[in-house]
Design a protein around this motif. Structure first.
Motif, mmCIF file in Angstrom:
data_model
loop_
_atom_site.group_PDB
_atom_site.id
_atom_site.type_symbol
_atom_site.label_atom_id
_atom_site.label_comp_id
_atom_site.label_asym_id
_atom_site.label_seq_id
_atom_site.Cartn_x
_atom_site.Cartn_y
_atom_site.Cartn_z
ATOM 1 N N PRO A 63 26.496 -37.824 4.452
ATOM 2 C CA PRO A 63 25.409 -36.751 4.456
ATOM 3 C C PRO A 63 24.243 -36.898 3.259
ATOM 4 O O PRO A 63 23.578 -35.706 3.385
ATOM 5 N N SER A 64 24.427 -37.501 2.925
ATOM 6 C CA SER A 64 23.283 -37.818 2.188
ATOM 7 C C SER A 64 21.840 -38.308 2.350
ATOM 8 O O SER A 64 20.577 -38.477 1.833
ATOM 9 N N ARG A 65 22.087 -38.933 3.481
ATOM 10 C CA ARG A 65 20.816 -39.274 4.398
ATOM 11 C C ARG A 65 20.853 -38.413 5.767
ATOM 12 O O ARG A 65 19.812 -39.026 6.684
ATOM 13 N N SER A 66 21.662 -37.710 5.964
ATOM 14 C CA SER A 66 20.835 -36.910 6.968
ATOM 15 C C SER A 66 21.749 -35.610 7.010
ATOM 16 O O SER A 66 21.821 -34.809 6.471
ATOM 17 N N LYS A 67 20.347 -34.733 7.826
ATOM 18 C CA LYS A 67 21.058 -33.181 8.090
ATOM 19 C C LYS A 67 21.204 -32.532 9.456
ATOM 20 O O LYS A 67 20.843 -33.548 10.537
ATOM 21 N N LEU A 68 22.378 -32.226 9.294
ATOM 22 C CA LEU A 68 22.434 -31.668 10.858
ATOM 23 C C LEU A 68 22.166 -30.690 10.022
ATOM 24 O O LEU A 68 22.233 -29.423 9.927
ATOM 25 N N GLU A 69 21.754 -29.324 11.907
ATOM 26 C CA GLU A 69 21.050 -27.986 11.656
ATOM 27 C C GLU A 69 21.983 -27.647 13.532
ATOM 28 O O GLU A 69 22.306 -28.250 14.160
ATOM 29 N N GLY A 70 22.158 -26.287 13.431
ATOM 30 C CA GLY A 70 22.803 -25.937 14.223
ATOM 31 C C GLY A 70 24.025 -25.343 14.370
ATOM 32 O O GLY A 70 24.617 -25.368 12.934
#
Length: 228
Positions: A63-70
């Motif tokens: 979670p500190s190196r990625s971003k989820l959208e949708g």
């Protein structure tokens, strides 16, 4: 959910990795639905984002190196919005995953039986004796010969096909309603591939779970379709 039969509903999913010098958008605007009890194959070349998409269902990206959208709707839950404690409960009990290479996923210094039993204790809260019994039964269900003996063996003592069966047992021991299989036969020869696909098909039919199957190999899909 869009209807009572839909169990997985991915809506406009975008995954961006942010750990490098600049953000990298790995997948963009993915939409996918899976009905209850349905088997869906996600096919594409290496690097096309198949694993990134489906690993997002279990929120396996750092979670500190990625971003989820949708939205990622599984049953009545939006996975993107789950807290860490709810996510821990979701993994294993609601959705589980078979990874591509067992030797990199199994702990080399713990017996396979204890690794499966640990998953049972973590997700179902059973005591050690009950967890061991359930783990042994899982090994028997995936048709590992001499399951009682294999329970006490380490990953390096098993063949590639048996290690893959251990991974299937570990993924299914808590009876998830969704199974994600990430290239589960890549490291196996064709004969063993057919055996593993046949086993997964039988277990899917027996349990009625939904399944998402990742592959880049159309031949594997054809073998799988023969058993569906």
């Amino acid at each position: 959910m869009s209807d009572d039969k839909t169990f997985v509903d991915i809506r406009d999913l975008t995954v961006t990795f942010t750990g490098g010098r600049k953000p990298v958008r790995a997948v963009s605007g993915v939409n996918l639905k899976v009905k209850r009890g349905e088997v869906v194959a996600l096919i594409g070349e290496s690097g096309s984002g198949k694993s990134v998409t489906l690993r997002s269902i279990l929120r396996l990206h750092n979670p500190s190196r990625s971003k989820l959208e949708g939205q990622i709707l599984v049953g009545d839950q939006d996975v993107v919005q789950l807290s860490n404690s709810d996510l821990s409960d979701f993994r294993g009990k609601v959705a589980s995953m078979i990874f591509q290479e067992p030797m990199t996923c199994l702990n080399p210094v713990i017996t396979v039986g204890q690794q499966i039993a640990e998953s049972v204790r973590l997700h179902l809260g059973l005591d050690q004796s009950s967890a061991n019994a359930r783990a042994l039964r899982a090994l028997e269900q995936v048709e590992i010969p001499a399951a009682q003996q294999r329970f006490h063996e380490y990953p390096h003592q098993l063949s590639g096909g048996m290690r893959q069966r251990v991974m299937i047992a570990m993924a299914m021991v808590c009876e998830p309603r969704l199974l994600i299989a990430d290239e589960p036969t890549t490291a196996l020869d064709v004969t063993i591939q057919a055996q593993i696909l046949n086993l997964m098909s039988r277990l899917q039919k027996d349990t009625g779970m939904a399944m998402l199957f990742i592959t880049h190999n159309l031949g594997v899909v054809e073998i799988g379709r023969a058993h569906v």
